[in-house]
Design a protein around this motif. Structure first.
Motif, PDB file in Angstrom:
ATOM      1  N   SER A 118     -63.237  81.370 -15.734  1.00  0.00           N
ATOM      2  CA  SER A 118     -63.696  80.052 -16.183  1.00  0.00           C
ATOM      3  C   SER A 118     -63.494  79.895 -17.688  1.00  0.00           C
ATOM      4  N   VAL A 119     -63.736  80.959 -18.450  1.00  0.00           N
ATOM      5  CA  VAL A 119     -63.516  80.912 -19.900  1.00  0.00           C
ATOM      6  C   VAL A 119     -62.043  80.645 -20.200  1.00  0.00           C
ATOM      7  N   ALA A 120     -61.165  81.338 -19.479  1.00  0.00           N
ATOM      8  CA  ALA A 120     -59.727  81.140 -19.688  1.00  0.00           C
ATOM      9  C   ALA A 120     -59.316  79.717 -19.361  1.00  0.00           C
ATOM     10  N   LEU A 121     -59.838  79.172 -18.277  1.00  0.00           N
ATOM     11  CA  LEU A 121     -59.457  77.825 -17.864  1.00  0.00           C
ATOM     12  C   LEU A 121     -59.957  76.768 -18.841  1.00  0.00           C
ATOM     13  N   GLN A 122     -61.060  77.043 -19.523  1.00  0.00           N
ATOM     14  CA  GLN A 122     -61.518  76.125 -20.569  1.00  0.00           C
ATOM     15  C   GLN A 122     -60.444  75.961 -21.642  1.00  0.00           C
ATOM     16  N   HIS A 123     -59.739  77.030 -21.931  1.00  0.00           N
ATOM     17  CA  HIS A 123     -58.627  76.953 -22.880  1.00  0.00           C
ATOM     18  C   HIS A 123     -57.389  76.328 -22.230  1.00  0.00           C
ATOM     19  N   LEU A 124     -57.098  76.746 -21.007  1.00  0.00           N
ATOM     20  CA  LEU A 124     -55.850  76.339 -20.366  1.00  0.00           C
ATOM     21  C   LEU A 124     -55.773  74.836 -20.114  1.00  0.00           C
ATOM     22  N   VAL A 125     -56.914  74.191 -19.869  1.00  0.00           N
ATOM     23  CA  VAL A 125     -56.855  72.749 -19.609  1.00  0.00           C
ATOM     24  C   VAL A 125     -56.327  71.984 -20.824  1.00  0.00           C
ATOM     25  N   ARG A 126     -56.500  72.542 -22.006  1.00  0.00           N
ATOM     26  CA  ARG A 126     -55.998  71.872 -23.217  1.00  0.00           C
ATOM     27  C   ARG A 126     -54.476  71.881 -23.269  1.00  0.00           C
ATOM     28  N   PHE A 127     -53.883  72.848 -22.586  1.00  0.00           N
ATOM     29  CA  PHE A 127     -52.433  73.048 -22.686  1.00  0.00           C
ATOM     30  C   PHE A 127     -51.757  72.928 -21.327  1.00  0.00           C
ATOM     31  N   ALA A 128     -52.375  72.181 -20.423  1.00  0.00           N
ATOM     32  CA  ALA A 128     -51.907  72.163 -19.035  1.00  0.00           C
ATOM     33  C   ALA A 128     -50.484  71.645 -18.882  1.00  0.00           C
ATOM     34  N   ASP A 129     -50.000  70.885 -19.848  1.00  0.00           N
ATOM     35  CA  ASP A 129     -48.635  70.345 -19.756  1.00  0.00           C
ATOM     36  C   ASP A 129     -47.570  71.356 -20.174  1.00  0.00           C
ATOM     37  N   ALA A 163     -48.519  77.519 -19.473  1.00  0.00           N
ATOM     38  CA  ALA A 163     -49.883  77.278 -19.013  1.00  0.00           C
ATOM     39  C   ALA A 163     -49.895  76.953 -17.532  1.00  0.00           C
ATOM     40  N   ASP A 164     -48.918  76.182 -17.084  1.00  0.00           N
ATOM     41  CA  ASP A 164     -48.841  75.803 -15.676  1.00  0.00           C
ATOM     42  C   ASP A 164     -48.776  77.038 -14.791  1.00  0.00           C
ATOM     43  N   THR A 165     -47.969  78.002 -15.188  1.00  0.00           N
ATOM     44  CA  THR A 165     -47.857  79.243 -14.409  1.00  0.00           C
ATOM     45  C   THR A 165     -49.169  80.014 -14.418  1.00  0.00           C
ATOM     46  N   MET A 166     -49.802  80.097 -15.569  1.00  0.00           N
ATOM     47  CA  MET A 166     -51.073  80.816 -15.681  1.00  0.00           C
ATOM     48  C   MET A 166     -52.159  80.140 -14.858  1.00  0.00           C
ATOM     49  N   ILE A 167     -52.171  78.822 -14.856  1.00  0.00           N
ATOM     50  CA  ILE A 167     -53.166  78.070 -14.076  1.00  0.00           C
ATOM     51  C   ILE A 167     -52.940  78.282 -12.587  1.00  0.00           C
ATOM     52  N   ARG A 168     -51.686  78.212 -12.175  1.00  0.00           N
ATOM     53  CA  ARG A 168     -51.352  78.415 -10.751  1.00  0.00           C
ATOM     54  C   ARG A 168     -51.885  79.774 -10.272  1.00  0.00           C
ATOM     55  N   GLU A 169     -51.678  80.805 -11.091  1.00  0.00           N
ATOM     56  CA  GLU A 169     -52.139  82.140 -10.709  1.00  0.00           C
ATOM     57  C   GLU A 169     -53.664  82.235 -10.742  1.00  0.00           C
ATOM     58  N   ALA A 170     -54.287  81.551 -11.691  1.00  0.00           N
ATOM     59  CA  ALA A 170     -55.755  81.568 -11.770  1.00  0.00           C
ATOM     60  C   ALA A 170     -56.367  80.892 -10.545  1.00  0.00           C
ATOM     61  N   ILE A 171     -55.772  79.808 -10.088  1.00  0.00           N
ATOM     62  CA  ILE A 171     -56.260  79.140  -8.882  1.00  0.00           C
ATOM     63  C   ILE A 171     -56.121  80.053  -7.672  1.00  0.00           C
ATOM     64  N   ARG A 172     -55.017  80.784  -7.625  1.00  0.00           N
ATOM     65  CA  ARG A 172     -54.838  81.758  -6.539  1.00  0.00           C
ATOM     66  C   ARG A 172     -55.988  82.769  -6.533  1.00  0.00           C
ATOM     67  N   TYR A 173     -56.360  83.243  -7.708  1.00  0.00           N
ATOM     68  CA  TYR A 173     -57.476  84.190  -7.797  1.00  0.00           C
ATOM     69  C   TYR A 173     -58.785  83.543  -7.341  1.00  0.00           C
ATOM     70  N   LEU A 174     -59.020  82.302  -7.750  1.00  0.00           N
ATOM     71  CA  LEU A 174     -60.271  81.638  -7.376  1.00  0.00           C
ATOM     72  C   LEU A 174     -60.365  81.460  -5.866  1.00  0.00           C
ATOM     73  N   GLU A 175     -59.259  81.164  -5.222  1.00  0.00           N
ATOM     74  CA  GLU A 175     -59.287  81.060  -3.762  1.00  0.00           C
ATOM     75  C   GLU A 175     -59.573  82.421  -3.127  1.00  0.00           C
ATOM     76  N   TYR A 176     -58.978  83.450  -3.684  1.00  0.00           N
ATOM     77  CA  TYR A 176     -59.148  84.812  -3.154  1.00  0.00           C
ATOM     78  C   TYR A 176     -60.585  85.295  -3.316  1.00  0.00           C
TER      79      TYR A 176
END
Length: 307
Positions: A73-84, A88-101
């Motif tokens: 969650s801390v990482a995603l607070q940063h990543l949303v600022r750079f989502a474009d 960042a897109d790749t990092m977010i995709r992998e983070a979502i995979r972890y959250l589902e897991y």
């Protein structure tokens, strides 16, 4: 209305650049010195594990190397600022995979940290007990409400979880709260509502105001301690005030200007009970996190002097 002097700003800058982690140094550079998003993302990527989640002490009070929902969650607070940004897109995709897991069906959410966190230096409130929960987990919304917001924001990467159902559950939990025991749960909900503004109904606003009014500490003597002060709920001039008087917000800003003027940095208002050597390093990391974050807040509120 006090302004942070250029000299005090420079001392704070030097502290971050001398003692800060690469992440806080990159964030400072991005905010104040034409640093690049790529530099921030490169620094943040060092905390991402192969399972897509984040750990490696990103949250300094948790030195667990493995991934945890709270560090993610801390990482995603940063990543949303750079989502474009593609990186960042790749990092977010992998983070979502972890959250589902890591999602727990029986909780319909996440536990903040895994049991393995106990094997690494950590603050005592992050100790996981025999029931698999830390004290933080007594309040469901931290970090589950916030993490649901990220699932909504990046729903194109979600494959297994039913986002509308999770949003409804988060809303029911929030609106049914009769007392507010955790300011951190409310911070998580504020982030959720920032990501899903359509959920910010009049009923929600009344509940948020009730929560903030019951939690916020308005007197200066409290701000020397670990408390939810006004700026915790009002991160920018455009934020709702939740009934906090304007002069208390200004006083809170004055307080932090004075602190940095006096010390050239901020230091944590909490400490660990154990792991004294690890705490000294975590304390330094926190000092840079707090200093960088407060300088950015002072910039948003136009509290930095040009002189």
């Amino acid at each position: 209305m006090k302004q942070l002097s250029h000299d005090a700003f420079k001392r704070a800058r030097n502290w971050i650049l001398m003692k800060g982690r690469p992440l806080e140094q990159a964030l400072f550079a991005y905010e104040f010195e034409n640093g690049t998003a790529d530099e921030v993302l490169n620094a943040l990527h060092a905390y991402q594990n192969v399972d897509g989640g984040f750990g490696q002490g990103l949250e300094p009070d948790i030195q667990l190397k493995d991934s945890s929902p709270i560090a993610t969650s801390v990482a995603l607070q940063h990543l949303v600022r750079f989502a474009d940004e593609p990186k960042a897109d790749t990092m977010i995709r992998e983070a979502i995979r972890y959250l589902e897991y890591s999602f727990l069906e029986e909780r319909q959410g996440w536990l903040a940290v895994p049991m393995k966190s106990n094997d690494y230096p950590h603050a005592f409130w992050w100790t996981v007990h025999e029931n698999g929960m830390s004290w933080i987990d007594e309040n469901w919304g931290n970090p589950s409400a916030e993490l649901i917001g990220y699932l909504y924001l990046f729903e194109e990467y979600v494959t297994a979880l039913h986002i509308p159902k999770l949003i409804d559950q988060a809303m029911q939990h929030f609106l049914q709260l009769e007392s507010f025991k955790s300011e951190h749960e409310i911070y998580c909900y504020l982030r959720l509502f920032a990501m899903i503004p359509s959920q910010r109904t009049e009923k929600v606003e009344r509940q948020l105001t009730k929560a903030v009014q019951s939690l916020v500490k308005l007197d200066r003597e409290n701000w020397e301690k670990y408390v939810p002060f006004p700026l915790k709920f009002i991160p920018s001039p455009d934020s709702p005030s939740f009934g906090i008087p304007e002069f208390k917000i200004e006083d809170n800003l004055d307080f932090f200007v004075e602190k940095i003027e006096e010390h050239g940095k901020l230091t944590p208002t909490w400490e660990w009970n154990d792991y004294p050597e690890a705490w000294e390093k975590a304390k330094q990391d926190w000092s840079c996190i707090l200093t960088e974050g407060t300088l950015s807040a002072l910039k948003r509120f136009e509290r930095l002097s040009n002189e």
